[in-house]
Design a protein around this motif. Sequence first.
Motif, PDB file in Angstrom:
ATOM      1  N   CYS A 142       0.853  -1.189   0.000  1.00 12.22           N
ATOM      2  CA  CYS A 142       0.000   0.000   0.000  1.00 12.22           C
ATOM      3  C   CYS A 142       0.891   1.242   0.000  1.00 12.22           C
ATOM      4  O   CYS A 142       2.057   1.193   0.426  1.00 12.22           O
ATOM      5  CB  CYS A 142      -0.955   0.014   1.193  1.00 12.22           C
ATOM      6  N   SER A 143       0.347   2.358  -0.478  1.00 11.62           N
ATOM      7  CA  SER A 143       1.118   3.606  -0.561  1.00 11.62           C
ATOM      8  C   SER A 143       1.026   4.352   0.756  1.00 11.62           C
ATOM      9  O   SER A 143       0.001   4.301   1.441  1.00 11.62           O
ATOM     10  CB  SER A 143       0.598   4.468  -1.711  1.00 11.62           C
ATOM     11  N   GLN A 144       2.105   5.057   1.074  1.00 14.34           N
ATOM     12  CA  GLN A 144       2.157   5.791   2.339  1.00 14.34           C
ATOM     13  C   GLN A 144       1.781   7.269   2.150  1.00 14.34           C
ATOM     14  O   GLN A 144       0.782   7.727   2.669  1.00 14.34           O
ATOM     15  CB  GLN A 144       3.574   5.691   2.935  1.00 14.34           C
ATOM     16  N   HIS A 161       2.035   6.812  11.452  1.00 15.48           N
ATOM     17  CA  HIS A 161       2.042   5.394  11.809  1.00 15.48           C
ATOM     18  C   HIS A 161       1.471   4.574  10.646  1.00 15.48           C
ATOM     19  O   HIS A 161       0.564   5.026   9.939  1.00 15.48           O
ATOM     20  CB  HIS A 161       1.209   5.122  13.074  1.00 15.48           C
ATOM     21  N   THR A 162       2.014   3.375  10.483  1.00 14.30           N
ATOM     22  CA  THR A 162       1.537   2.465   9.432  1.00 14.30           C
ATOM     23  C   THR A 162       1.530   1.046   9.978  1.00 14.30           C
ATOM     24  O   THR A 162       2.435   0.674  10.745  1.00 14.30           O
ATOM     25  CB  THR A 162       2.449   2.531   8.195  1.00 14.30           C
ATOM     26  N   ALA A 163       0.535   0.263   9.559  1.00 17.35           N
ATOM     27  CA  ALA A 163       0.468  -1.136  10.014  1.00 17.35           C
ATOM     28  C   ALA A 163      -0.269  -1.996   8.988  1.00 17.35           C
ATOM     29  O   ALA A 163      -1.151  -1.506   8.282  1.00 17.35           O
ATOM     30  CB  ALA A 163      -0.224  -1.220  11.370  1.00 17.35           C
ATOM     31  N   VAL A 178      -3.036   3.470   7.694  1.00 16.32           N
ATOM     32  CA  VAL A 178      -2.063   4.564   7.685  1.00 16.32           C
ATOM     33  C   VAL A 178      -2.618   5.726   8.509  1.00 16.32           C
ATOM     34  O   VAL A 178      -3.739   6.185   8.262  1.00 16.32           O
ATOM     35  CB  VAL A 178      -1.758   5.015   6.237  1.00 16.32           C
ATOM     36  N   GLN A 179      -1.857   6.187   9.452  1.00 14.98           N
ATOM     37  CA  GLN A 179      -2.252   7.329  10.277  1.00 14.98           C
ATOM     38  C   GLN A 179      -1.464   8.565   9.822  1.00 14.98           C
ATOM     39  O   GLN A 179      -0.235   8.589   9.878  1.00 14.98           O
ATOM     40  CB  GLN A 179      -1.980   7.051  11.754  1.00 14.98           C
ATOM     41  N   THR A 180      -2.206   9.552   9.322  1.00 13.22           N
ATOM     42  CA  THR A 180      -1.577  10.817   8.937  1.00 13.22           C
ATOM     43  C   THR A 180      -1.774  11.838  10.044  1.00 13.22           C
ATOM     44  O   THR A 180      -2.425  11.563  11.065  1.00 13.22           O
ATOM     45  CB  THR A 180      -2.179  11.332   7.614  1.00 13.22           C
TER      46      THR A 180
END
Length: 368
Positions: free
Chosen positions: A59-61, A67-69, A119-121
Motif C-alpha cells: 500500500c502507498s504511504q 504510523h503504518t500497520a 495509515v495514520q496521517t
Amino acid sequence: MVVCGCCVASWRRCVVVCLRLLFLLPAGLPVRSQGQSQSDNKQMDNITVRQGETVFLSCSQGDFVTHTAWLNRSSILYAGEDKWSVDPRVSLVTFNQDEFTIKIEDVDLADEGQYICAVQTISRPRTTSVHLIVQVPPKIVNLSKDLVLNEGSNVTLMCLASGRPEPAIVWRMISPSDDGLSSDTEVLEIPFITRQRAGTYECTAANDIAVDTQTVELTVNYPPSVSEGSDVGVTLGQRGVLECEVDAVPEADFEWYRDDRRIFSSFDGIEIENAGALSKLTFFNVSETDYGNYTCVAINKLGSANTNIVLYEIIEPTSSTLLQEQTAFENEFWEGPGAVQDGNSGTSTMFTPTCLLLIVVLQLLHKF
C-alpha cells in the motif's frame, strides 16, 4: 488517594491513546475521526494465489504519515518496521515514504481472508483493504480399494476429493477398453457386474488449478468356459498334440481323461503342459492304443467345464497304392463315358479320344 486515582486515570488514558495509534482495536480496524470520508477507505481488487506460492501485499504511504500497520483480521503483522507476527513466513520487503510492502511465503488456506493497510496521517487515518483468496489444487482423499468379486455382484466405487474451487469428479472405465461406462459424481454404481466390466477404473478430480487422478482395479471371478476342441489326425508313429483352451478367473486347473481314466504327465510317453489358459496333451510316438476319445476338464473355485477331442489315425499312402490311384485316374481320363474298346488291342484306347480331338479342331477352323 485522590491523587493516586488521578494518576491511574491518566495512565489509562495514555494506554488507550497508544493502543489507538497502533490500531489495536478489537475489530482490528484503525480509529476513524468523525470527519473521515468514505473516500479514505479503499478496497483493492481481490488477490488470488495458489497454495504454496508467495504473495506480496503493498500500500502507498504518502506524506505526513505518522504510523503504518498491516493487519490480518484482528492480528497485527507489521507496525511500521516492527514485526508483530510470530509467523516466520511473513517478512518486510519495502518500507519508505512511498510504499509499505510485506510478503507471505508458502501461502496456506488459513491465510485466506481480509488484509488491511492502516495509515495514520497528521490529519486523519485511512485504510486500504484487500481480500486474499487461496486456491488449493484438487487432491483425492478417499478412494475405494481394489476389489475382487464374483460375476453378478453389485459394485459401488467412491471417490472423494478436496480443493478450492471445489473439484469436479469424473469416473470412467479406461482398461481394457473404454466402453462408455462413466459417472460425473463421486459414486459409480455397477449393478450385476459382468466379466466384460473387469479392468481399470479412473477417478479424476479437477478444478481451475490442476487435476488429480487415481485408479481402482476390479477383478471379476467367473467359472471356466472351454473352447470346443478340434479333433486331431495323426499317422501311426508320429507326434500328436491335443490342445484345450479355457477362459476363467481365477485361472483354471486342467485334468485330462481317456474314457474314465485320468491321464498324468510322463505316463506312457505322454506329456501334459499347462500355460495359463492353454493345456497341451502331447503324444511323442502315437501307437494304435492311443487312438480314441479324450476329455479335457478345466476347474476353478466357481465351477468346471469340459470338452471332448478325438485322436484318429491318418493312413499314409504307400508306393503301390499311389501307382494304383494314378493308373485309375489315367484310365478314367482317356476312356471317358462312351469310349469303345475292342478288348484285343491297347491302341483303340488312344485312337478314340484322338479322333474326337481332330474333329473338334476341324470344326473350329471351319468357323474362321
